[in-house]
Design a protein around this motif. Sequence first.
Motif, PDB file in Angstrom:
ATOM      1  N   THR A   1       0.828  -1.205   0.000  1.00  0.00           N
ATOM      2  CA  THR A   1       0.000   0.000   0.000  1.00  0.00           C
ATOM      3  C   THR A   1       0.862   1.255   0.000  1.00  0.00           C
ATOM      4  O   THR A   1       0.594   2.213  -0.741  1.00  0.00           O
ATOM      5  CB  THR A   1      -0.928   0.004   1.229  1.00  0.00           C
ATOM      6  OG1 THR A   1      -1.766  -1.162   1.192  1.00  0.00           O
ATOM      7  CG2 THR A   1      -1.787   1.249   1.247  1.00  0.00           C
ATOM      8  N   ALA A   2       1.892   1.267   0.829  1.00  0.00           N
ATOM      9  CA  ALA A   2       2.797   2.417   0.858  1.00  0.00           C
ATOM     10  C   ALA A   2       3.483   2.604  -0.490  1.00  0.00           C
ATOM     11  O   ALA A   2       3.629   3.736  -0.986  1.00  0.00           O
ATOM     12  CB  ALA A   2       3.833   2.243   1.961  1.00  0.00           C
ATOM     13  N   GLY A   3       3.900   1.494  -1.102  1.00  0.00           N
ATOM     14  CA  GLY A   3       4.526   1.592  -2.415  1.00  0.00           C
ATOM     15  C   GLY A   3       3.579   2.110  -3.474  1.00  0.00           C
ATOM     16  O   GLY A   3       3.950   2.931  -4.321  1.00  0.00           O
TER      17      GLY A   3
ATOM     18  N   VAL B   1      -7.359  -1.889 -12.367  1.00  0.00           N
ATOM     19  CA  VAL B   1      -6.396  -2.985 -12.443  1.00  0.00           C
ATOM     20  C   VAL B   1      -6.392  -3.765 -11.135  1.00  0.00           C
ATOM     21  O   VAL B   1      -6.316  -4.999 -11.127  1.00  0.00           O
ATOM     22  CB  VAL B   1      -4.993  -2.447 -12.766  1.00  0.00           C
ATOM     23  CG1 VAL B   1      -3.983  -3.583 -12.805  1.00  0.00           C
ATOM     24  CG2 VAL B   1      -4.996  -1.701 -14.090  1.00  0.00           C
ATOM     25  N   SER B   2      -6.487  -3.061 -10.020  1.00  0.00           N
ATOM     26  CA  SER B   2      -6.562  -3.734  -8.717  1.00  0.00           C
ATOM     27  C   SER B   2      -7.779  -4.643  -8.650  1.00  0.00           C
ATOM     28  O   SER B   2      -7.702  -5.764  -8.116  1.00  0.00           O
ATOM     29  CB  SER B   2      -6.627  -2.693  -7.596  1.00  0.00           C
ATOM     30  OG  SER B   2      -5.523  -1.826  -7.630  1.00  0.00           O
TER      31      SER B   2
ATOM     32  N   ILE C   1      -9.157 -12.303 -10.196  1.00  0.00           N
ATOM     33  CA  ILE C   1      -8.469 -13.525 -10.626  1.00  0.00           C
ATOM     34  C   ILE C   1      -7.722 -14.188  -9.474  1.00  0.00           C
ATOM     35  O   ILE C   1      -7.105 -15.231  -9.659  1.00  0.00           O
ATOM     36  CB  ILE C   1      -7.492 -13.238 -11.779  1.00  0.00           C
ATOM     37  CG1 ILE C   1      -6.328 -12.379 -11.297  1.00  0.00           C
ATOM     38  CG2 ILE C   1      -8.202 -12.596 -12.956  1.00  0.00           C
ATOM     39  CD1 ILE C   1      -5.213 -12.249 -12.315  1.00  0.00           C
ATOM     40  N   GLY C   2      -7.770 -13.578  -8.292  1.00  0.00           N
ATOM     41  CA  GLY C   2      -7.135 -14.169  -7.123  1.00  0.00           C
ATOM     42  C   GLY C   2      -5.671 -13.825  -6.948  1.00  0.00           C
ATOM     43  O   GLY C   2      -4.994 -14.430  -6.110  1.00  0.00           O
ATOM     44  N   ALA C   3      -5.163 -12.841  -7.695  1.00  0.00           N
ATOM     45  CA  ALA C   3      -3.756 -12.461  -7.573  1.00  0.00           C
ATOM     46  C   ALA C   3      -3.489 -11.689  -6.291  1.00  0.00           C
ATOM     47  O   ALA C   3      -2.393 -11.758  -5.733  1.00  0.00           O
ATOM     48  CB  ALA C   3      -3.321 -11.642  -8.781  1.00  0.00           C
ATOM     49  N   ILE C   4      -4.466 -10.925  -5.814  1.00  0.00           N
ATOM     50  CA  ILE C   4      -4.336 -10.216  -4.548  1.00  0.00           C
ATOM     51  C   ILE C   4      -5.572 -10.517  -3.698  1.00  0.00           C
ATOM     52  O   ILE C   4      -6.632 -10.862  -4.221  1.00  0.00           O
ATOM     53  CB  ILE C   4      -4.189  -8.686  -4.744  1.00  0.00           C
ATOM     54  CG1 ILE C   4      -5.412  -8.111  -5.472  1.00  0.00           C
ATOM     55  CG2 ILE C   4      -2.914  -8.365  -5.498  1.00  0.00           C
ATOM     56  CD1 ILE C   4      -5.362  -6.595  -5.622  1.00  0.00           C
ATOM     57  N   LYS C   5      -5.405 -10.372  -2.390  1.00  0.00           N
ATOM     58  CA  LYS C   5      -6.485 -10.674  -1.458  1.00  0.00           C
ATOM     59  C   LYS C   5      -7.368  -9.449  -1.233  1.00  0.00           C
ATOM     60  O   LYS C   5      -6.997  -8.332  -1.615  1.00  0.00           O
ATOM     61  CB  LYS C   5      -5.902 -11.164  -0.131  1.00  0.00           C
ATOM     62  CG  LYS C   5      -5.148 -12.479  -0.253  1.00  0.00           C
ATOM     63  CD  LYS C   5      -4.607 -12.937   1.094  1.00  0.00           C
ATOM     64  CE  LYS C   5      -3.878 -14.262   0.974  1.00  0.00           C
ATOM     65  NZ  LYS C   5      -3.329 -14.727   2.273  1.00  0.00           N
ATOM     66  N   PRO C   6      -8.552  -9.629  -0.630  1.00  0.00           N
ATOM     67  CA  PRO C   6      -9.472  -8.506  -0.437  1.00  0.00           C
ATOM     68  C   PRO C   6      -8.864  -7.338   0.329  1.00  0.00           C
ATOM     69  O   PRO C   6      -9.103  -6.174  -0.014  1.00  0.00           O
ATOM     70  CB  PRO C   6     -10.645  -9.135   0.328  1.00  0.00           C
ATOM     71  CG  PRO C   6     -10.595 -10.577  -0.011  1.00  0.00           C
ATOM     72  CD  PRO C   6      -9.163 -10.908  -0.193  1.00  0.00           C
ATOM     73  N   VAL C   7      -8.084  -7.628   1.371  1.00  0.00           N
ATOM     74  CA  VAL C   7      -7.510  -6.551   2.177  1.00  0.00           C
ATOM     75  C   VAL C   7      -6.559  -5.707   1.345  1.00  0.00           C
ATOM     76  O   VAL C   7      -6.605  -4.467   1.377  1.00  0.00           O
ATOM     77  CB  VAL C   7      -6.784  -7.124   3.411  1.00  0.00           C
ATOM     78  CG1 VAL C   7      -6.066  -6.016   4.168  1.00  0.00           C
ATOM     79  CG2 VAL C   7      -7.772  -7.840   4.324  1.00  0.00           C
ATOM     80  N   ARG C   8      -5.702  -6.361   0.580  1.00  0.00           N
ATOM     81  CA  ARG C   8      -4.767  -5.600  -0.254  1.00  0.00           C
ATOM     82  C   ARG C   8      -5.514  -4.820  -1.330  1.00  0.00           C
ATOM     83  O   ARG C   8      -5.135  -3.699  -1.664  1.00  0.00           O
ATOM     84  CB  ARG C   8      -3.734  -6.527  -0.891  1.00  0.00           C
ATOM     85  CG  ARG C   8      -2.717  -5.770  -1.739  1.00  0.00           C
ATOM     86  CD  ARG C   8      -1.566  -6.644  -2.185  1.00  0.00           C
ATOM     87  NE  ARG C   8      -0.815  -7.173  -1.062  1.00  0.00           N
ATOM     88  CZ  ARG C   8       0.334  -7.839  -1.188  1.00  0.00           C
ATOM     89  NH1 ARG C   8       0.853  -8.041  -2.398  1.00  0.00           N
ATOM     90  NH2 ARG C   8       0.966  -8.294  -0.123  1.00  0.00           N
ATOM     91  N   PHE C   9      -6.565  -5.413  -1.883  1.00  0.00           N
ATOM     92  CA  PHE C   9      -7.349  -4.707  -2.902  1.00  0.00           C
ATOM     93  C   PHE C   9      -7.923  -3.403  -2.345  1.00  0.00           C
ATOM     94  O   PHE C   9      -7.835  -2.345  -2.983  1.00  0.00           O
ATOM     95  CB  PHE C   9      -8.475  -5.613  -3.392  1.00  0.00           C
ATOM     96  CG  PHE C   9      -9.561  -4.885  -4.141  1.00  0.00           C
ATOM     97  CD1 PHE C   9      -9.290  -4.263  -5.346  1.00  0.00           C
ATOM     98  CD2 PHE C   9     -10.849  -4.810  -3.622  1.00  0.00           C
ATOM     99  CE1 PHE C   9     -10.291  -3.580  -6.027  1.00  0.00           C
ATOM    100  CE2 PHE C   9     -11.846  -4.134  -4.296  1.00  0.00           C
ATOM    101  CZ  PHE C   9     -11.568  -3.519  -5.500  1.00  0.00           C
ATOM    102  N   ILE C  10      -8.476  -3.460  -1.155  1.00  0.00           N
ATOM    103  CA  ILE C  10      -9.068  -2.258  -0.549  1.00  0.00           C
ATOM    104  C   ILE C  10      -7.986  -1.233  -0.212  1.00  0.00           C
ATOM    105  O   ILE C  10      -8.127  -0.034  -0.485  1.00  0.00           O
ATOM    106  CB  ILE C  10      -9.868  -2.640   0.703  1.00  0.00           C
ATOM    107  CG1 ILE C  10     -11.062  -3.528   0.317  1.00  0.00           C
ATOM    108  CG2 ILE C  10     -10.349  -1.397   1.441  1.00  0.00           C
ATOM    109  CD1 ILE C  10     -11.829  -4.079   1.505  1.00  0.00           C
ATOM    110  N   LEU C  11      -6.889  -1.708   0.368  1.00  0.00           N
ATOM    111  CA  LEU C  11      -5.838  -0.793   0.794  1.00  0.00           C
ATOM    112  C   LEU C  11      -5.161  -0.104  -0.395  1.00  0.00           C
ATOM    113  O   LEU C  11      -4.974   1.115  -0.388  1.00  0.00           O
ATOM    114  CB  LEU C  11      -4.802  -1.544   1.621  1.00  0.00           C
ATOM    115  CG  LEU C  11      -5.250  -2.017   3.004  1.00  0.00           C
ATOM    116  CD1 LEU C  11      -4.150  -2.820   3.685  1.00  0.00           C
ATOM    117  CD2 LEU C  11      -5.648  -0.835   3.888  1.00  0.00           C
ATOM    118  N   VAL C  12      -4.801  -0.868  -1.417  1.00  0.00           N
ATOM    119  CA  VAL C  12      -4.095  -0.260  -2.547  1.00  0.00           C
ATOM    120  C   VAL C  12      -5.024   0.638  -3.355  1.00  0.00           C
ATOM    121  O   VAL C  12      -4.593   1.672  -3.896  1.00  0.00           O
ATOM    122  CB  VAL C  12      -3.445  -1.325  -3.451  1.00  0.00           C
ATOM    123  CG1 VAL C  12      -2.415  -2.130  -2.688  1.00  0.00           C
ATOM    124  CG2 VAL C  12      -4.475  -2.239  -4.068  1.00  0.00           C
TER     125      VAL C  12
END
Length: 322
Positions: free
Chosen positions: A37-39, A119-120, A126-137
């Motif tokens: 997320t920071a990145g 893109v997120s 497709i399951g490349a990232i999880k729900p938490v990362r999707f929301i945060l990024v």
Amino acid sequence: MFRKTRSYFKTIELTYMEKTKEQKGLFGDINKDLIATAGEFIGTIMFFIFSLGSIQTVKAFQKMASNNGEDTQTTSSPSADAALALVSYFYSAAAFGVSLFATSTIFYRFTGSIFNPSVSLALYLIGAIKPVRFILVSAAQMAGSLVACAILTGLSPIELDVNVQLQNGTSRTKGVFIEAFSTAGLILSVLMLAAEKHLFTPFAPMGFALTLFVIVLYSSPFTGGAVNTARVFGPSCFQGFSDYHWIYWLGPTLGSLLATGAYVFLKAVHYWKITPGQDSTGETLQNDTVQVSEPSRNMSERNSRRQSACSNTPAHSIQNLV
């Protein structure tokens, strides 16, 4: 000495596996999610500063030329105005493409260089990232757009003028579908170049950049070439929201769903079997894995070097890796 080191590595492997099992769950990778997320936040700021800043430069140049009254006979010609607009479209498309390439090469290895909520969304589907990362990024991308616009507002000699709009008689319906198909093309390039692992994957930022360049070059004269909800959200917060602002949310979202559907279809039909070995150094097996052929002599040399490195590794440095 070697036996002790090997047993130590086995202990580390077991410990790592136990930690991995304990961290399963919705927030199991929260540390990695926060780093990503920071990145994404920093990368999105850089991306929009370079790209939107280039558009602001074009608008500032046009305004200064108009105020100074330079070349009034030339600029009053319709053909000259059309040529200037064409150059502006090309300049903007190149700015977005080069900016994406420059920033994605920096952040690609640990964030994926998404910089786009659509893109997120596709990566989440497709399951490349999880729900938490999707929301945060996604939140970081929106916030990054705001910060970039705030920086440009403070640095620019004129008022911020980088928002997109429908132009050249483009209706709202056409605008939605132009944004949808344009975004789908960009996302499909991300899925096929980055989500799919092959020999060109390390050079995926180059593919992203060229795809975005040609997409913005096409869509700029009609919708402004947004293909990114964050790209519209930040400028709109400073310049105001138009009554058709919603098309820049609906269009990219539909494009994300369309690209995801195309990607799932290609995976379902095993597209890599159509031209076996097209982008790999080996052959595709029955279980859809790629076997890379390598001489046994090179393998033995690699194993010997690895064993030598393991025997010379201090214990405290190994502990730091856990």
